[in-house]
Motif scaffolding. Structure first.
Motif, mmCIF file in Angstrom:
data_model
loop_
_atom_site.group_PDB
_atom_site.id
_atom_site.type_symbol
_atom_site.label_atom_id
_atom_site.label_comp_id
_atom_site.label_asym_id
_atom_site.label_seq_id
_atom_site.Cartn_x
_atom_site.Cartn_y
_atom_site.Cartn_z
ATOM 1 N N ARG A 188 -0.761 -1.050 -2.709
ATOM 2 C CA ARG A 188 -1.403 -2.454 -2.507
ATOM 3 C C ARG A 188 -0.199 -3.631 -3.343
ATOM 4 N NH1 ARG A 188 -6.958 -0.886 -3.260
ATOM 5 N NH2 ARG A 188 -7.459 -0.292 -0.718
ATOM 6 N N ALA A 189 -0.064 -3.127 -4.417
ATOM 7 C CA ALA A 189 1.355 -3.881 -5.657
ATOM 8 C C ALA A 189 1.881 -3.826 -4.515
ATOM 9 C CB ALA A 189 0.741 -3.591 -6.908
ATOM 10 N N LEU A 190 3.019 -2.652 -4.332
ATOM 11 C CA LEU A 190 4.387 -2.948 -3.740
ATOM 12 C C LEU A 190 3.967 -4.046 -3.188
ATOM 13 C CD1 LEU A 190 4.304 1.011 -4.479
ATOM 14 C CD2 LEU A 190 5.868 -0.700 -5.308
ATOM 15 N N ARG A 191 3.142 -3.215 -1.746
ATOM 16 C CA ARG A 191 3.400 -4.670 -1.098
ATOM 17 C C ARG A 191 3.656 -6.045 -0.958
ATOM 18 N NH1 ARG A 191 5.027 -3.970 4.290
ATOM 19 N NH2 ARG A 191 6.682 -5.327 2.800
ATOM 20 N N VAL A 192 2.659 -6.467 -2.063
ATOM 21 C CA VAL A 192 3.115 -7.699 -2.808
ATOM 22 C C VAL A 192 4.460 -7.901 -3.439
ATOM 23 C CG1 VAL A 192 2.295 -9.546 -4.705
ATOM 24 C CG2 VAL A 192 0.542 -8.113 -3.733
ATOM 25 N N LEU A 193 4.769 -7.363 -3.982
ATOM 26 C CA LEU A 193 6.010 -7.121 -4.482
ATOM 27 C C LEU A 193 7.190 -7.554 -3.440
ATOM 28 C CD1 LEU A 193 8.523 -6.618 -6.808
ATOM 29 C CD2 LEU A 193 8.724 -4.248 -6.584
ATOM 30 N N LEU A 194 6.676 -6.180 -2.503
ATOM 31 C CA LEU A 194 7.606 -5.996 -1.434
ATOM 32 C C LEU A 194 8.028 -8.157 -0.849
ATOM 33 C CD1 LEU A 194 7.908 -3.106 0.625
ATOM 34 C CD2 LEU A 194 9.352 -4.054 -0.845
ATOM 35 N N ASP A 195 6.802 -8.291 -0.125
ATOM 36 C CA ASP A 195 6.520 -9.626 0.317
ATOM 37 C C ASP A 195 6.929 -10.570 -0.184
ATOM 38 O OD1 ASP A 195 5.469 -7.972 2.405
ATOM 39 O OD2 ASP A 195 3.248 -8.803 1.417
ATOM 40 N N ALA A 196 7.025 -10.857 -1.878
ATOM 41 C CA ALA A 196 7.125 -11.711 -2.884
ATOM 42 C C ALA A 196 8.753 -11.630 -3.228
ATOM 43 C CB ALA A 196 6.478 -11.804 -3.916
ATOM 44 N N GLU A 197 9.356 -10.386 -2.937
ATOM 45 C CA GLU A 197 10.815 -10.606 -4.158
ATOM 46 C C GLU A 197 12.102 -10.260 -3.018
ATOM 47 O OE1 GLU A 197 11.336 -9.313 -7.374
ATOM 48 O OE2 GLU A 197 8.576 -10.283 -8.506
ATOM 49 N N PHE A 198 11.359 -9.043 -1.698
ATOM 50 C CA PHE A 198 11.853 -8.313 -1.376
ATOM 51 C C PHE A 198 11.893 -8.215 0.253
ATOM 52 C CE2 PHE A 198 12.423 -7.039 -5.353
ATOM 53 C CZ PHE A 198 13.885 -7.055 -6.317
ATOM 54 N N PRO A 199 11.390 -9.407 0.734
ATOM 55 C CA PRO A 199 11.654 -9.255 1.646
ATOM 56 C C PRO A 199 11.587 -8.648 3.049
ATOM 57 C CG PRO A 199 11.987 -11.254 1.453
ATOM 58 C CD PRO A 199 11.645 -11.004 0.605
ATOM 59 N N ASP A 200 13.201 -8.677 3.082
ATOM 60 C CA ASP A 200 13.745 -7.384 3.384
ATOM 61 C C ASP A 200 14.128 -5.948 3.835
ATOM 62 O OD1 ASP A 200 15.166 -7.571 1.141
ATOM 63 O OD2 ASP A 200 17.322 -7.327 1.942
ATOM 64 N N ARG A 201 13.191 -5.789 2.478
ATOM 65 C CA ARG A 201 12.651 -4.214 1.683
ATOM 66 C C ARG A 201 11.725 -3.071 3.081
ATOM 67 N NH1 ARG A 201 16.776 -3.697 -2.168
ATOM 68 N NH2 ARG A 201 17.747 -6.247 -1.558
ATOM 69 N N GLU A 202 11.970 -2.300 2.434
ATOM 70 C CA GLU A 202 10.505 -1.603 3.483
ATOM 71 C C GLU A 202 9.676 -0.433 2.482
ATOM 72 O OE1 GLU A 202 11.922 1.075 6.567
ATOM 73 O OE2 GLU A 202 11.451 -0.683 7.908
ATOM 74 N N LEU A 203 8.235 -0.182 2.777
ATOM 75 C CA LEU A 203 7.296 0.170 2.105
ATOM 76 C C LEU A 203 6.931 1.696 2.835
ATOM 77 C CD1 LEU A 203 5.282 1.352 0.515
ATOM 78 C CD2 LEU A 203 3.301 -0.265 1.826
ATOM 79 N N ASN A 204 7.328 2.612 2.553
ATOM 80 C CA ASN A 204 6.701 3.885 3.379
ATOM 81 C C ASN A 204 6.096 4.281 2.600
ATOM 82 O OD1 ASN A 204 7.118 6.494 5.208
ATOM 83 N ND2 ASN A 204 8.924 6.986 3.525
ATOM 84 N N VAL A 205 4.987 5.138 3.787
ATOM 85 C CA VAL A 205 3.012 5.569 2.931
ATOM 86 C C VAL A 205 3.806 6.833 3.693
ATOM 87 C CG1 VAL A 205 0.986 5.541 2.717
ATOM 88 C CG2 VAL A 205 2.490 3.350 3.168
ATOM 89 N N GLU A 206 3.336 7.682 2.465
ATOM 90 C CA GLU A 206 3.693 9.039 3.380
ATOM 91 C C GLU A 206 1.654 9.293 2.942
ATOM 92 O OE1 GLU A 206 7.661 10.833 2.101
ATOM 93 O OE2 GLU A 206 5.756 11.337 0.319
ATOM 94 N N GLY A 207 1.238 10.352 3.818
ATOM 95 C CA GLY A 207 -0.276 11.296 3.590
ATOM 96 C C GLY A 207 -0.348 12.250 4.431
ATOM 97 N N TYR A 208 -1.259 12.722 4.495
ATOM 98 C CA TYR A 208 -2.176 13.144 6.124
ATOM 99 C C TYR A 208 -3.471 12.276 6.578
ATOM 100 C CZ TYR A 208 -4.603 16.669 8.735
ATOM 101 O OH TYR A 208 -5.674 16.890 9.639
ATOM 102 N N PRO A 209 -3.007 12.368 7.897
ATOM 103 C CA PRO A 209 -3.770 11.053 8.670
ATOM 104 C C PRO A 209 -5.427 11.429 9.063
ATOM 105 C CG PRO A 209 -3.022 12.699 9.725
ATOM 106 C CD PRO A 209 -2.169 12.999 8.479
ATOM 107 N N ASP A 210 -5.882 11.403 7.074
ATOM 108 C CA ASP A 210 -7.347 10.759 7.462
ATOM 109 C C ASP A 210 -7.604 9.491 7.352
ATOM 110 O OD1 ASP A 210 -6.557 9.705 4.930
ATOM 111 O OD2 ASP A 210 -7.021 11.658 4.214
ATOM 112 N N PRO A 211 -9.068 9.473 7.022
ATOM 113 C CA PRO A 211 -9.342 7.643 7.469
ATOM 114 C C PRO A 211 -8.934 6.764 6.517
ATOM 115 C CG PRO A 211 -10.963 9.463 8.336
ATOM 116 C CD PRO A 211 -9.472 10.248 7.886
ATOM 117 N N GLY A 212 -8.917 8.064 5.629
ATOM 118 C CA GLY A 212 -8.585 6.766 4.363
ATOM 119 C C GLY A 212 -7.075 5.867 4.525
#
Length: 248
Positions: A57-81
């Motif tokens: 969540r904090a990284l999303r805030v950083l990207l939105d505020a300071e680097f809106p042209d960059r990407e957030l890639n989230v990895e993981g097993y596709p469980d509900p969480g």
């Protein structure tokens, strides 16, 4: 040029050893992005042994505020969480991996023949929510047709065996050709190709020189090892040089 996404799990793992607020995952992401990284990657596991939902969540805030042209890639097993979290943080890319929760790190790709139907349903849901989807895959050309049938946008080729062959030129060349064949097969199926695992600066250069069509590399462990010597910003610049090697 191939994009570089900096995997921040190592920083979070080190922080969690002492339960102090340092190293600061967000501050390190800021340095990496300011140095030119195209995005950041996190793999928030259920046991929270490294990156946690709060970090994402904090990284999303950083990207939105300071680097809106960059990407957030989230990895993981596709469980509900995980699926709930990627929707909440509007992950630009979701990389699905077949990890058991107890695994130390991702070390194999999906079995697309037996798990393809499940993946197809998950991929469809993610794409409806606006996420680009990548599936972690072994570097096997015969898998790419089944991977494409899931509707995924990309595959991420597992480069662990290539990275592990750093001291054996014959084995390294063999693994590099496997990756090249898999990438060509993926492209033939309409899939873009990402890559990641155990990629050093020199290994990244060899990989991209051989397969210049790679869209993105996601690098964490080796990058953070180099950062201990060169600092984060300079290390990112060194990797960006490798990512641009096919153009030179």
């Amino acid at each position: 040029m191939t994009d570089l996404s900096v995997n921040l799990n190592v920083a979070a793992l080190l922080r969690n050893r002492r339960e102090h607020p340092w190293p600061d995952v967000v501050d390190l992401a800021r340095i990496a992005l300011a140095a030119g990284a195209a995005g950041v990657t996190v793999h928030p596991r259920p046991d929270e042994r490294h990156t946690r939902p709060s970090d994402v969540r904090a990284l999303r805030v950083l990207l939105d505020a300071e680097f809106p042209d960059r990407e957030l890639n989230v990895e993981g097993y596709p469980d509900p969480g995980l699926l709930s979290l990627v929707h909440e943080v509007r992950a630009d890319q979701v990389t699905l991996v077949p990890d058991d929760p107890a695994q130390a790190t991702s070390d194999h790709g999906w079995d697309f023949e037996t798990q393809g139907a499940m993946l197809a349903g998950v991929v469809a849901g993610l794409k409806r929510n606006g996420h680009r989807v990548s599936l972690f895959s072994d570097p096997d050309a015969t898998h790419m047709g089944h991977a494409a049938q899931t509707g995924s946008d990309r595959v991420e080729l597992y480069t662990g065996p290539f990275g592990g062959a750093h001291s054996d030129p014959v084995a390294e060349d063999r693994e590099l050709e496997r990756l090249a064949e898999a990438a060509a097969a993926a492209k033939g199926q309409g899939l873009q190709v990402n890559a990641g695992h155990d990629l050093t600066v020199s290994g990244t250069r060899k990989l991209i020189t051989r397969i210049p069509s790679i869209a993105e590399v996601s690098i964490g462990h080796a990058l953070f090892c180099d950062a201990l010597t060169f600092g984060m910003a300079e290390t990112v610049r060194r990797y960006l040089g490798s990512c641009a090697s096919a153009e030179g």
